[in-house]
Design a protein around this motif. Structure first.
Motif, PDB file in Angstrom:
ATOM      1  N   ASP A   5      -3.166 -43.921   2.025  1.00  8.95           N
ATOM      2  CA  ASP A   5      -3.576 -42.590   1.572  1.00  8.95           C
ATOM      3  C   ASP A   5      -3.868 -42.575   0.078  1.00  8.95           C
ATOM      4  N   GLU A   6      -3.063 -43.313  -0.701  1.00  2.48           N
ATOM      5  CA  GLU A   6      -3.285 -43.388  -2.145  1.00  2.48           C
ATOM      6  C   GLU A   6      -4.626 -44.053  -2.446  1.00  2.48           C
ATOM      7  N   ARG A  37      -3.621 -33.869   3.971  1.00  2.00           N
ATOM      8  CA  ARG A  37      -2.744 -33.241   2.986  1.00  2.00           C
ATOM      9  C   ARG A  37      -3.437 -32.004   2.401  1.00  2.00           C
ATOM     10  N   LYS A  43      -2.043 -35.421  -6.130  1.00  2.80           N
ATOM     11  CA  LYS A  43      -0.856 -36.200  -6.493  1.00  2.80           C
ATOM     12  C   LYS A  43      -0.986 -37.644  -6.012  1.00  2.80           C
ATOM     13  N   LEU A  44      -1.579 -37.822  -4.820  1.00  3.31           N
ATOM     14  CA  LEU A  44      -1.807 -39.181  -4.324  1.00  3.31           C
ATOM     15  C   LEU A  44      -2.689 -39.972  -5.297  1.00  3.31           C
ATOM     16  N   ARG A  77      -0.810 -40.735  -8.565  1.00  2.00           N
ATOM     17  CA  ARG A  77       0.156 -41.821  -8.402  1.00  2.00           C
ATOM     18  C   ARG A  77      -0.566 -43.164  -8.338  1.00  2.00           C
TER      19      ARG A  77
END
Length: 294
Positions: free
Chosen positions: A122-123, A146, A153-154, A157
């Protein structure tokens, strides 16, 4: 030309873009081609009456295909640690994938592909879509399942992991990068004088046993012998890029974006005082890797 042929023609105009998106998500040209091919049957069956932006629709579909492939890849058993590492006397570019995959790796950045491969699926999807293709988070959110805030946020990060944090601050990283660039340039050019200029007189080279040819020594000392070895293994340097390795400027060797070798480097003044050649898969996996800013 019937409607099916017109749709196929429109699809072909977007194929290059879709391949580029998929390659950055998957890090493999073969898998990227498979992902793009999977888009066509979905397109041919879809009701496009409400689709105003076909390129965006196709990007969404190929992203979902890539996400499924990344998740499937993660679910497979990992290769056992301790498998034989690459022999530094062999050519890591022999055989395998097409030459244009190597060109793609060059254009994207081998170190970036290595770091992307360490992100959660997902990131990686969120980072590639937003940071590389400027897709807004409200469009990324449904792909990763999401909210737009969570998708942001993914990506954040992922961005932090891609950029990393240098162990030293100020002008040191740039100075160390200059030294490493000089070492790589001299190795690629087989320039003994330039290598001797960038290596400390008492430089130490350590290496995993698996990285060495039969009879090779795990540790050698002295600028002359280290420089001579660097010239012998210069063929590997064409796959090498500077990167942050455990917070310090080092080198990754990644043919077609696949990490085979990492060098941790100690620099004193404007010369390399020591470096270690790491090829053991378990050790490579434990390294903290990040991309250096240009």
């Amino acid at each position: 030309m019937d409607e099916h042929d017109r749709l196929a023609e429109r699809f072909e105009t977007h194929r290059g873009h879709l391949r580029g998106v998929a390659y950055r998500m998957l890090g493999s040209l073969t898998e990227a081609e498979d992902a793009v091919q999977e888009v066509w049957p979905r397109l041919s069956r879809a009701d496009l009456s409400g689709v105003e932006n076909l390129a965006g629709w196709l990007t969404t579909v190929v992203s979902r295909v890539c996400l499924d492939m990344l998740r499937s890849r993660r679910s497979r058993p990992e290769e056992p640690a301790g498998r034989p590492g690459p022999d530094l006397a062999s050519d890591p570019g022999e055989g395998g994938d097409p030459e244009h995959e190597a060109l793609l790796a060059d254009s994207v950045g081998r170190a970036l592909l290595v770091v992307l491969d360490r992100l959660a699926p997902d990131e990686r999807i969120a980072f590639v879509l937003h940071d590389m293709f400027a897709v807004p988070f409200d469009q990324i959110a449904p792909i990763v399942g999401r909210s737009p805030v969570a998708a942001k946020k993914l990506a954040s990060r992922a961005r932090h992991r891609v950029r990393g944090t240098a162990a030293v601050s100020g002008a040191e990283p740039a100075r160390h990068r200059h030294v490493v660039d000089a070492f790589l340039a001299a190795s690629r050019g087989g320039d003994m004088n330039a290598l001797l200029a960038v290596l400390a007189p008492d430089v130490v080279r350590r290496a995993d046993r698996a990285a060495l040819p039969a009879g090779g020594r795990a540790e050698i000392r002295g600028a002359r012998v280290v420089a001579e070895e660097a010239v012998v293994f210069a063929r590997h340097s064409r796959f090498a890029e500077p990167a942050l390795v455990n917070g310090a400027v080092g080198i990754v060797v990644a043919p077609r974006g696949r990490l085979l070798i990492a060098l941790t480097i100690a620099i004193e003044g404007d010369r390399i005082a020591a470096f270690e050649v790491i090829t053991d898969p378990a050790r490579l996996h434990r390294l903290d890797l990040a991309v250096l800013d240009d």
